[in-house]
Design a protein around this motif. Structure first.
Motif, PDB file in Angstrom:
ATOM      1  N   LEU A 162      12.171  46.573  76.559  1.00 48.00           N
ATOM      2  CA  LEU A 162      12.174  45.175  76.124  1.00 48.00           C
ATOM      3  C   LEU A 162      13.584  44.590  76.144  1.00 48.00           C
ATOM      4  O   LEU A 162      13.776  43.435  76.523  1.00 48.00           O
ATOM      5  N   HIS A 163      14.580  45.387  75.750  1.00 45.57           N
ATOM      6  CA  HIS A 163      15.969  44.919  75.828  1.00 45.57           C
ATOM      7  C   HIS A 163      16.353  44.636  77.280  1.00 45.57           C
ATOM      8  O   HIS A 163      17.012  43.635  77.565  1.00 45.57           O
ATOM      9  N   GLU A 164      15.918  45.501  78.183  1.00 43.33           N
ATOM     10  CA  GLU A 164      16.206  45.316  79.609  1.00 43.33           C
ATOM     11  C   GLU A 164      15.510  44.065  80.139  1.00 43.33           C
ATOM     12  O   GLU A 164      16.107  43.278  80.874  1.00 43.33           O
ATOM     13  N   ASN A 165      14.259  43.857  79.742  1.00 45.34           N
ATOM     14  CA  ASN A 165      13.515  42.668  80.170  1.00 45.34           C
ATOM     15  C   ASN A 165      14.157  41.388  79.655  1.00 45.34           C
ATOM     16  O   ASN A 165      14.167  40.370  80.354  1.00 45.34           O
ATOM     17  N   LEU A 166      14.672  41.405  78.436  1.00 46.89           N
ATOM     18  CA  LEU A 166      15.390  40.247  77.894  1.00 46.89           C
ATOM     19  C   LEU A 166      16.652  39.979  78.693  1.00 46.89           C
ATOM     20  O   LEU A 166      16.946  38.836  79.064  1.00 46.89           O
TER      21      LEU A 166
END
Length: 189
Positions: A162-166
């Motif tokens: 999720l951090h990467e997607n953000l």
């Protein structure tokens, strides 16, 4: 009729029971701007928010013995409880069914939610009441709609994808639902 009434069981929106002391959140949290966490000391680390002991009240009421609205009578009850070591037996306002797990630590401590989101404008309440029905639907909708302070919160650093997607712009926000808040086993034993 039976199913409808069973669904409503335990929902107590606007519940405002009589208390042993006429305590005004409007006076304390509103007029005097006392932070919720000063009195409800376990809200960031515990399952419940805790009800303050009379000794905590005495931090102020050792000097303040007369209230603007209540005169001396209500404060005298607090002083008597503190001096005689008698607990004040408050009536719980916000109740969930026994099979539901709720933790203030997760919502306030980790999630950084403001108390108003569930409890309403407490600082305007002379008589404390349950602001919302606290139904499963109300909680699920909150989890779907509430954006989590995700990027700046160490509690969520293990959600690498999720951090990467953000970071990549694939998503612009993370809701509580995105991190599993609506998984049934989170709230039900």
């Amino acid at each position: 009729m039976l199913v409808t009434d069973a669904i409503k069981l335990g929902r107590q929106e606007n519940y405002a029971p009589d208390q042993p002391i006429k305590f005004s959140h409007k006076v304390h949290a509103g007029d005097n701007e006392i932070d919720c966490m000063y009195c409800h000391t376990t809200v960031e680390q515990g399952k419940s928010a805790s009800i303050p002991a009379a000794n905590l009240c005495m931090n102020c009421h050792v000097l303040i013995r007369e209230g603007t609205n209540s005169g001396k009578f209500e404060i005298a009850k607090v002083v008597d409880a503190a001096e005689n070591g008698k607990p004040i037996v408050w009536t719980r306002i916000h109740n969930l069914p026994d099979h539901v797990f709720f933790s203030h630590a997760v919502h306030v401590g980790s999630g950084k939610l403001d108390c108003k989101q569930c409890h309403g404008a407490v600082e305007e309440m002379d008589i404390m009441k349950q602001q919302n029905d606290l139904s499963m639907g109300w909680c699920v909708n909150c989890h779907r709609e509430t954006e989590v302070d995700f990027a700046n919160n160490k509690y969520y650093e293990h959600h690498l994808s999720l951090h990467e997607n953000l970071k990549n712009g694939e998503i612009d926000k993370v809701t509580a639902n995105d991190i599993g808040a609506n998984d049934c086993m989170r709230c039900y034993y």
